[in-house]
Each structure stands twice: as structure tokens, then as C-alpha cells.
Scaffold this motif. Structure first.
Motif, PDB file in Angstrom:
ATOM      1  N   ALA A 106       0.835  -1.195   0.000  1.00 59.13           N
ATOM      2  CA  ALA A 106       0.000   0.000   0.000  1.00 59.13           C
ATOM      3  C   ALA A 106       0.870   1.245   0.000  1.00 59.13           C
ATOM      4  O   ALA A 106       2.022   1.228   0.398  1.00 59.13           O
ATOM      5  N   THR A 107       0.312   2.365  -0.433  1.00 59.67           N
ATOM      6  CA  THR A 107       1.071   3.613  -0.505  1.00 59.67           C
ATOM      7  C   THR A 107       0.441   4.727   0.317  1.00 59.67           C
ATOM      8  O   THR A 107       1.038   5.767   0.499  1.00 59.67           O
ATOM      9  N   ASP A 108      -0.753   4.527   0.822  1.00 56.16           N
ATOM     10  CA  ASP A 108      -1.456   5.541   1.587  1.00 56.16           C
ATOM     11  C   ASP A 108      -1.044   5.435   3.048  1.00 56.16           C
ATOM     12  O   ASP A 108      -1.185   4.388   3.671  1.00 56.16           O
ATOM     13  N   ALA A 109      -0.528   6.528   3.645  1.00 58.50           N
ATOM     14  CA  ALA A 109      -0.068   6.502   5.026  1.00 58.50           C
ATOM     15  C   ALA A 109      -1.222   6.442   6.020  1.00 58.50           C
ATOM     16  O   ALA A 109      -1.025   6.123   7.190  1.00 58.50           O
ATOM     17  N   ASN A 110      -2.424   6.776   5.575  1.00 60.97           N
ATOM     18  CA  ASN A 110      -3.592   6.726   6.457  1.00 60.97           C
ATOM     19  C   ASN A 110      -4.718   6.001   5.730  1.00 60.97           C
ATOM     20  O   ASN A 110      -5.728   6.597   5.353  1.00 60.97           O
ATOM     21  N   PRO A 111      -4.554   4.701   5.515  1.00 65.15           N
ATOM     22  CA  PRO A 111      -5.487   3.985   4.634  1.00 65.15           C
ATOM     23  C   PRO A 111      -6.845   3.733   5.270  1.00 65.15           C
ATOM     24  O   PRO A 111      -7.001   3.741   6.487  1.00 65.15           O
ATOM     25  N   VAL A 112      -7.823   3.501   4.415  1.00 68.91           N
ATOM     26  CA  VAL A 112      -9.091   2.960   4.870  1.00 68.91           C
ATOM     27  C   VAL A 112      -8.859   1.489   5.184  1.00 68.91           C
ATOM     28  O   VAL A 112      -8.254   0.768   4.406  1.00 68.91           O
ATOM     29  N   ASN A 113      -9.331   1.053   6.336  1.00 72.30           N
ATOM     30  CA  ASN A 113      -9.165  -0.335   6.748  1.00 72.30           C
ATOM     31  C   ASN A 113     -10.386  -1.159   6.366  1.00 72.30           C
ATOM     32  O   ASN A 113     -11.440  -0.611   6.037  1.00 72.30           O
ATOM     33  N   ALA A 114     -10.237  -2.461   6.405  1.00 73.83           N
ATOM     34  CA  ALA A 114     -11.327  -3.359   6.029  1.00 73.83           C
ATOM     35  C   ALA A 114     -11.985  -3.934   7.278  1.00 73.83           C
ATOM     36  O   ALA A 114     -11.320  -4.484   8.152  1.00 73.83           O
TER      37      ALA A 114
END
Length: 312
Positions: A12-20
Motif C-alpha cells: 500500500a502507498t497511503d499513510a492513512n489507509p481505509v481499513n477493512a
């Protein structure tokens, strides 16, 4: 015989991702730890409690603006079709948890293939939607039965969440990648439940009994570490029966099983409400590139050093 497969980890590349967010939809008496105390033949005689808990979960998700993936038993779908249609109407994803919560390690290949096809068909008939995901009961796919991943792909599933990438006394494959990877040849995406790495060791941090055992602050810190230090989306899971502290107690189970199943049930609902507020959440098929298409976040493929054997 065995051959080798090379999974391709997804970075992943997003430092604050949406989680599942995910839910394993089953009755309290259907858990693997009770299988010798509540045999399948008795299930029909026991009053169900899953629907009331599911109504609370759906209300909590709606209030928080969260959509999730519900890994549902085919047995549950046959008996609660209206409940599943409410889940779909609310914008959630339905995935498979098998037909009767039989662990994969207790099935041969032909039996497993029949089970997943039957469950997938039941769920699709009830919901009118394609079922793409599968989670093995008790994360029971590991180094001895990786053939199950091939069977899932052949049955039409495009992703699985069936491997625990760590050590556990009942399941686990400690050498598996911590994060989502594609299986060579079939292209099936395996999305392991999230672990946190500290001191060179892996620790569970994303649901189940550990969510009830750990103080909430520890769970939150671990998930933030995964999001910020690893730069990855986390995968969380829980069960409807964990929001039901008044559930009947199953007699005759061991002290260890009682501790694991009943510990802190009264704390789950308030902790879950905090979790929904503290992080961003969505369905698995929108967080991860389950069919190799664009997902909620940008993903790249690495060339991994990881290899393992796949029994055939």
C-alpha cells in the motif's frame, strides 16, 4: 507430490489507509471450540440468537457510516434470508464462510470443493449478488492444505481471508506474508487477518478473542502502527455472538475454552463503537484489489523473496 508457489505481496502507498471491516456470521454454538459439545445434529433444536445481534451491528455500522464484509455460513443464509437481504440493502458485501463451519483441516479436497460450491450457491440465491470472497472457519487453511486456495479459485472465488500469518495453538502459518498477496497460477488474492510486528515477532491485533483480551488502547495503538509504520490497510474481524453477553453457556467445555469464548463479552459493543470512530473502514472488496482492478487505494506489486510448498 508438492510444487512451489510464489505469492506476490501487495504494497500500500497511503499513510492513512481505509481499513477493512469484516464480520463472521455464525451462531454462538457453531464455533469450532464447541464442535464436540454441540454436534451439528443438535443445531436445529437450539433457539437462534444471531439475528438480534446482527440488527445491533447493522445499526452501529449505519450510525458510523461504515460498510463491511459479512462472511456468512450457508446454514445461516438458509434460515435467515431476510436478514441477509437487509445486509445487502444497507450496502454491505456478502462473502462465504462455508456451509456448516467445518474446518478445512477436517475435510478432504473433494468434500471441501463441494462445501464451498454449495455455500456460494446458497448465498448467491438468497442475496441475488455474486459472492467473491471466502473465509475458512477458524482460519484453517495453512501449510498442510494450501490446495484449498486452488479449489477456491476454481469455484469462482476471487479472494480469500483464510490464513493467520502467525503462531497459534489451533491454527496459523507463521511463514506466510503478513499482508495481502496473490497466489501464483490461480491469481486468487489471499488477505490474511492483520498482525502487528514488534521485536521480530508477530502478534494478533485485529479482532476475535484478542480484541476482548487486550485493553482497547493496545488494539488502537497496534492498528495505528500497521497504518502508519507499515503504511498498510488493516483487516479487522469479529462475530455477532461477541455482542451477546447474555448468550446461554455451553456446558462441559474446558476452562480454557470458557475463558476464550466468554471473556469480556460485555466490553465488545462499546469497544467496537470506539473502533468505528477512531479509524476509517470499508468493505474488503473496496479496500483491496480483489479482481486485480483499481481499489480504494493505489497498490503495487513487489518481487517477494517468499516461497513455500503447496501440497497437492
Amino acid at each position: 507430490m508438492s510444487d512451489a508457489f510464489v505469492p506476490e505481496p501487495l504494497a500500500a502507498t497511503d499513510a492513512n489507509p481505509v481499513n477493512a471491516m469484516s464480520v463472521d456470521v455464525e451462531e454462538y454454538f457453531q464455533v469450532s471450540a464447541f464442535e464436540s459439545h454441540v454436534p451439528f445434529e443438535r443445531w436445529e433444536t437450539i433457539p437462534g440468537r444471531v439475528e438480534a445481534a446482527m440488527d445491533r451491528i447493522l445499526a452501529m455500522f449505519e450510525l458510523a457510516g461504515v460498510r463491511a464484509t459479512f462472511f456468512t455460513l450457508g446454514w445461516i443464509a438458509e434460515r435467515h434470508p431476510g436478514m441477509l437481504r437487509r445486509v445487502v440493502d444497507a450496502g454491505h458485501e456478502i462473502a462465504s464462510h462455508g456451509m456448516h463451519h467445518v474446518r478445512v483441516i477436517n475435510q478432504d479436497r473433494a468434500t471441501f470443493a463441494a462445501d464451498i460450491r454449495r455455500a456460494k450457491g446458497v448465498l448467491e440465491d438468497v442475496t441475488g449478488q455474486r459472492v467473491r470472497g471466502y473465509r475458512a472457519p477458524s482460519y484453517s487453511i495453512g501449510r498442510t492444505n494450501l490446495w484449498a486456495l486452488d479449489e477456491l479459485a476454481e469455484a469462482g472465488h476471487v479472494y480469500s481471508s483464510s490464513i493467520f500469518p502467525g503462531a497459534h495453538d489451533a491454527y496459523g502459518m507463521a511463514e506466510a506474508p503478513r499482508f495481502a498477496f496473490r497466489v501464483q497460477d490461480s491469481g486468487l488474492l489471499e488477505i490474511p487477518v492483520t498482525t502487528v510486528e514488534a521485536g521480530g515477532k508477530r502478534f494478533p491485533c485485529a479482532g476475535g478473542g484478542f480484541f476482548r483480551l487486550y485493553p482497547y488502547a493496545l488494539t488502537r495503538a497496534a492498528l495505528r502502527r500497521v497504518n502508519r509504520r507499515d503504511g498498510r490497510a488493516a483487516l479487522f474481524y469479529f462475530h455477532p455472538w461477541e455482542l451477546d453477553p447474555a448468550q446461554p453457556r455451553v456446558p462441559g467445555v474446558s476452562l480454557k475454552t470458557r475463558f476464550r469464548h466468554y471473556l469480556n463479552l460485555h466490553r465488545v459493543e462499546p469497544r467496537l463503537a470506539r473502533l468505528l470512530a477512531d479509524f476509517r473502514w470499508d468493505r474488503m472488496d473496496r479496500v483491496f484489489p480483489v479482481e486485480g482492478a483499481a481499489s480504494t487505494h493505489r497498490d503495487v506489486f513487489d518481487n517477494p523473496p517468499y516461497k513455500t510448498a503447496r501440497a497437492s
